[in-house]
Design an enzyme around this catalytic site. Structure first.
Site, mmCIF file in Angstrom:
data_model
loop_
_atom_site.group_PDB
_atom_site.id
_atom_site.type_symbol
_atom_site.label_atom_id
_atom_site.label_comp_id
_atom_site.label_asym_id
_atom_site.label_seq_id
_atom_site.Cartn_x
_atom_site.Cartn_y
_atom_site.Cartn_z
ATOM 1 N N LYS A 194 -62.487 -4.294 -67.624
ATOM 2 C CA LYS A 194 -63.188 -5.526 -68.002
ATOM 3 C C LYS A 194 -64.508 -5.153 -68.665
ATOM 4 O O LYS A 194 -65.483 -4.824 -67.993
ATOM 5 C CB LYS A 194 -63.459 -6.414 -66.789
ATOM 6 C CG LYS A 194 -63.833 -7.821 -67.229
ATOM 7 C CD LYS A 194 -64.845 -8.504 -66.356
ATOM 8 C CE LYS A 194 -66.261 -8.149 -66.651
ATOM 9 N NZ LYS A 194 -66.790 -8.432 -67.996
ATOM 10 N N GLU A 239 -86.898 -2.806 -62.839
ATOM 11 C CA GLU A 239 -86.272 -2.153 -63.994
ATOM 12 C C GLU A 239 -86.645 -2.955 -65.245
ATOM 13 O O GLU A 239 -86.402 -4.158 -65.310
ATOM 14 C CB GLU A 239 -84.752 -2.150 -63.794
ATOM 15 C CG GLU A 239 -84.009 -1.429 -64.873
ATOM 16 C CD GLU A 239 -82.512 -1.329 -64.582
ATOM 17 O OE1 GLU A 239 -81.945 -2.267 -63.999
ATOM 18 O OE2 GLU A 239 -81.924 -0.290 -64.938
ATOM 19 N N GLU A 295 -72.365 2.526 -60.298
ATOM 20 C CA GLU A 295 -73.467 3.086 -61.104
ATOM 21 C C GLU A 295 -74.387 1.918 -61.407
ATOM 22 O O GLU A 295 -74.080 1.081 -62.257
ATOM 23 C CB GLU A 295 -72.925 3.686 -62.402
ATOM 24 C CG GLU A 295 -71.980 4.864 -62.217
ATOM 25 C CD GLU A 295 -72.685 6.141 -61.804
ATOM 26 O OE1 GLU A 295 -73.929 6.169 -61.783
ATOM 27 O OE2 GLU A 295 -71.984 7.110 -61.480
ATOM 28 N N CYS A 337 -80.018 2.773 -68.110
ATOM 29 C CA CYS A 337 -80.299 2.856 -66.672
ATOM 30 C C CYS A 337 -81.149 4.086 -66.363
ATOM 31 O O CYS A 337 -81.842 4.130 -65.358
ATOM 32 C CB CYS A 337 -78.993 2.920 -65.905
ATOM 33 S SG CYS A 337 -77.895 4.168 -66.548
HETATM 34 P P1 NAD Z 1 -74.521 -6.738 -65.303
HETATM 35 O O1 NAD Z 1 -74.481 -6.361 -63.873
HETATM 36 O O2 NAD Z 1 -75.013 -8.080 -65.660
HETATM 37 O O3 NAD Z 1 -73.053 -6.643 -65.927
HETATM 38 C C1 NAD Z 1 -72.276 -5.469 -65.872
HETATM 39 C C2 NAD Z 1 -70.817 -5.863 -65.946
HETATM 40 O O4 NAD Z 1 -70.514 -6.646 -64.809
HETATM 41 C C3 NAD Z 1 -70.438 -6.711 -67.141
HETATM 42 O O5 NAD Z 1 -69.115 -6.377 -67.531
HETATM 43 C C4 NAD Z 1 -70.472 -8.111 -66.585
HETATM 44 O O6 NAD Z 1 -69.643 -8.993 -67.295
HETATM 45 C C5 NAD Z 1 -69.945 -7.874 -65.195
HETATM 46 N N1 NAD Z 1 -70.310 -8.881 -64.216
HETATM 47 C C6 NAD Z 1 -71.393 -9.698 -64.197
HETATM 48 N N2 NAD Z 1 -71.342 -10.498 -63.118
HETATM 49 C C7 NAD Z 1 -70.207 -10.184 -62.446
HETATM 50 C C8 NAD Z 1 -69.578 -10.652 -61.252
HETATM 51 N N3 NAD Z 1 -70.135 -11.616 -60.511
HETATM 52 N N4 NAD Z 1 -68.425 -10.087 -60.870
HETATM 53 C C9 NAD Z 1 -67.867 -9.103 -61.592
HETATM 54 N N5 NAD Z 1 -68.400 -8.610 -62.720
HETATM 55 C C10 NAD Z 1 -69.547 -9.147 -63.144
HETATM 56 O O7 NAD Z 1 -75.308 -5.597 -66.034
HETATM 57 P P2 NAD Z 1 -75.611 -5.473 -67.579
HETATM 58 O O8 NAD Z 1 -76.712 -6.417 -67.894
HETATM 59 O O9 NAD Z 1 -74.354 -5.544 -68.399
HETATM 60 O O10 NAD Z 1 -76.118 -3.958 -67.664
HETATM 61 C C11 NAD Z 1 -77.406 -3.619 -67.350
HETATM 62 C C12 NAD Z 1 -77.490 -3.017 -65.970
HETATM 63 O O11 NAD Z 1 -76.560 -1.973 -65.849
HETATM 64 C C13 NAD Z 1 -78.834 -2.396 -65.694
HETATM 65 O O12 NAD Z 1 -79.264 -2.689 -64.387
HETATM 66 C C14 NAD Z 1 -78.560 -0.910 -65.822
HETATM 67 O O13 NAD Z 1 -79.448 -0.100 -65.114
HETATM 68 C C15 NAD Z 1 -77.180 -0.817 -65.324
HETATM 69 N N6 NAD Z 1 -76.534 0.391 -65.836
HETATM 70 C C16 NAD Z 1 -76.319 1.418 -64.982
HETATM 71 C C17 NAD Z 1 -75.738 2.573 -65.438
HETATM 72 C C18 NAD Z 1 -75.490 3.717 -64.506
HETATM 73 O O14 NAD Z 1 -74.707 4.568 -64.850
HETATM 74 N N7 NAD Z 1 -76.118 3.762 -63.346
HETATM 75 C C19 NAD Z 1 -75.367 2.692 -66.781
HETATM 76 C C20 NAD Z 1 -75.597 1.638 -67.631
HETATM 77 C C21 NAD Z 1 -76.179 0.475 -67.137
#
Ligand code: NAD
Length: 491
Positions: free
Chosen positions: A183, A390, A259, A293
């Site tokens: 997804k 963050e 992650e 991140c």
């Molecule tokens: P997000 O948590 O909003 O979304 C990530 C994914 O989760 C997307 O595919 C989104 O559609 C999905 N999602 C959102 N709500 C959901 C739910 N209730 N149930 C299931 N899936 C859901 O994050 P984002 O804004 O896309 O990305 C930014 C965040 O990701 C930052 O906090 C960043 O630090 C983190 N990040 C971490 C890493 C790592 O490897 N640690 C890498 C990249 C990004």
């Protein structure tokens, strides 16, 4: 740039991928993907609902047993072909990432190399999934351990690295013999759609990789997380969503890899090479427009070198060119959404309210697109949001410190524990910091350290598990122990 953008977008599949066929959503719903640099609609994609999510898991479950029995070499060859195809299509992948996510084209090309590397690395790891044997201490049994695929997986990826976050999960899942439902983030699904087609072109059999993107993430994840046939969820995204998914995973006792977010300290000691530190800071902060991140979130600079570091960082930030990442020479693209721009404004205002000064930037850029000026802030107290949260954008907040113990305590004063950076010419100090910093990753005199062959992941609320390296494939396996009666037992 030789890619014809219109023609490329027309070639990206717009459906859901179920059982190696691109299909419409059952309820025919769609959603739009927009370009954050221009606000223009790039494409309209099928939007999966609960029924589509279940159909994707049906396909994954049906394929699992046969896929698990394929030889390691067969799976390795598919990944290797995929690695080569991603490179052959590298210009196209880079253009898609810049169009839907905003990063400058040169950085998108860097992500093609980085993202493809997970396919090559895991193609190599496929054939090195070893077990152990031993005669057990009492001598009555011989132990054999094997690593078996964990089973059908749900892979959820964020928008900030549209290719690499997909390959970092799909690569090891394929290598281990798992089937999956991917997804992608709704803001940047085009790269994932094109990547999935590339996996099919590389020879992936039916049902192994299914892709369902849609406007509601929970409409897809909630039914799948509750389905007893799902065996694992691997998630990259925010800590808030990670916590929700961990709760759902507990009800179904799913394997999890998480992650999550970060709040990276970037520590510069008085004996550091300041030019090297500023170059590292630009990579750690400004790569991906600060939307990483691993991004340096808090600059913690020894008070005796803080003026020199600040002056040099300000001049490097001033040299950046903000604009549409598709244009030549642009080094800082737009933020992902207008909400992200508003968040930067609020963070800057809060920093100023906490005594901070804006040394460069500090404002949104008027006009189309979600642009915000690269910004350096200094002088705020540690109660400011830029210290606590963050940032996920192009703000560089500078704080100062006097002693090693003070900076270690400040660096660890966060719920997060993903990336940290230490600049010093004193290697004893480097080891002391490595011992005392509560972080899964540490860059030593280095600002960009992600690599497919190195284990990536956090501690504390930055997550669970590791991606990449030898550890990455283990996340997709479970260990089976076979106890074999020793033929000499009892003699
Ligand atoms: P997000 O948590 O909003 O979304 C990530 C994914 O989760 C997307 O595919 C989104 O559609 C999905 N999602 C959102 N709500 C959901 C739910 N209730 N149930 C299931 N899936 C859901 O994050 P984002 O804004 O896309 O990305 C930014 C965040 O990701 C930052 O906090 C960043 O630090 C983190 N990040 C971490 C890493 C790592 O490897 N640690 C890498 C990249 C990004």
């Amino acid at each position: 740039m030789t890619v014809n953008v219109k023609e490329l977008i027309n070639r990206v599949p717009t459906g859901l991928l179920i059982n190696n066929e691109w299909v419409d959503a059952k309820n025919n719903e769609t959603y739009e993907v927009t370009n954050p640099a221009t606000d223009e609609v790039l494409a309209e994609l099928a939007s999966a609902g609960e029924g589509d999510a279940r159909a994707a898991l049906d396909a994954a479950c049906q394929a699992q047993a046969d896929w698990a029995r394929t030889s390691p070499r067969e799976r390795a060859d598919i990944l290797r072909r995929a690695f080569e195809l991603v490179h052959e299509r590298g210009e196209e992948f880079a253009a898609l990432m810049t169009l839907e996510m905003g990063k400058p084209l040169s950085e998108a090309q860097g992500e093609v190399t980085y993202g493809a590397e997970f396919l090559r690395w895991f193609s190599e790891e496929t054939t090195r999934l070893y077990g152990r044997t031993a005669t057990l201490p009492e001598g009555a049994l011989r132990m054999v351990t094997r690593r078996k695929p964990v089973g059908p997986c749900l892979l959820i990826t964020p928008w900030n690295f549209p290719l690499a976050m997909a390959t970092r999960k799909v690569g090891p899942a394929v290598a281990a013999g798992c089937t999956m439902v991917l997804k992608p983030a709704k803001l940047t699904p085009l790269t994932a759609q094109y990547f999935a087609q590339t996996m099919l072109d590389a020879g992936l059999p039916e049902g192994v990789l299914n892709v369902v993107s849609g406007k509601s993430a929970s409409a897809i994840s909630t039914p799948l997380m509750a389905d007893k046939r799902l065996r694992k969820v691997s998630f990259t995204g925010s800590t808030a969503v990670g916590r929700t998914l961990l709760k759902a995973a507990a009800d179904n006792v799913l394997r999890t890899s998480m992650e999550l977010g970060g709040n990276a300290p970037f520590i510069v000691f008085e004996d550091a090479d300041i030019d090297q530190a500023v170059a590292g800071a630009m990579g750690a902060k400004m790569r991906n427009i600060g939307e990483a991140c691993t991004a340096a979130n808090r600059f913690l600079i020894h008070e005796s070198v803080a003026d020199e570091f600040t002056e040099k960082l300000v001049s490097a930030i001033k040299a950046l060119k903000v604009g549409n990442g598709m244009e030549e020479g642009v080094t800082c693209g737009p933020l992902i959404t207008s909400d992200a721009v508003e968040n930067m404004e609020a963070l800057v205002k809060d920093a100023v309210d906490h005594g901070g000064k804006v040394l460069v930037g500090g404002s949104r850029v008027d006009g189309a697109g979600n642009f915000f000026e690269p910004t350096v802030l200094r002088g705020m107290d540690r109660g400011a949001r830029v210290f606590q949260e963050e940032i996920f954008g192009p703000l560089s907040p500078i704080f100062t410190f006097k002693t090693e113990s003070e900076v270690v305590a400040a660096a660890n004063d966060t719920e997060y524990g993903l990336a940290s950076y230490v600049y010093t010419e004193n290697s004893d100090r480097m080891w002391r910091l490595a011992d005392s910093l509560e972080y899964g990753l540490m860059g030593y005199n280095a600002g960009v350290i992600s690599n497919a062959a190195a284990p990536f992941g956090g501690v504390k609320q930055s997550g669970l598990g590791r991606e990449g390296a030898a550890e990455g494939i283990e996340e997709y396996t479970s260990v089976q122990y076979i106890g074999v009666r020793d033929p000499y037992a009892g003699q």
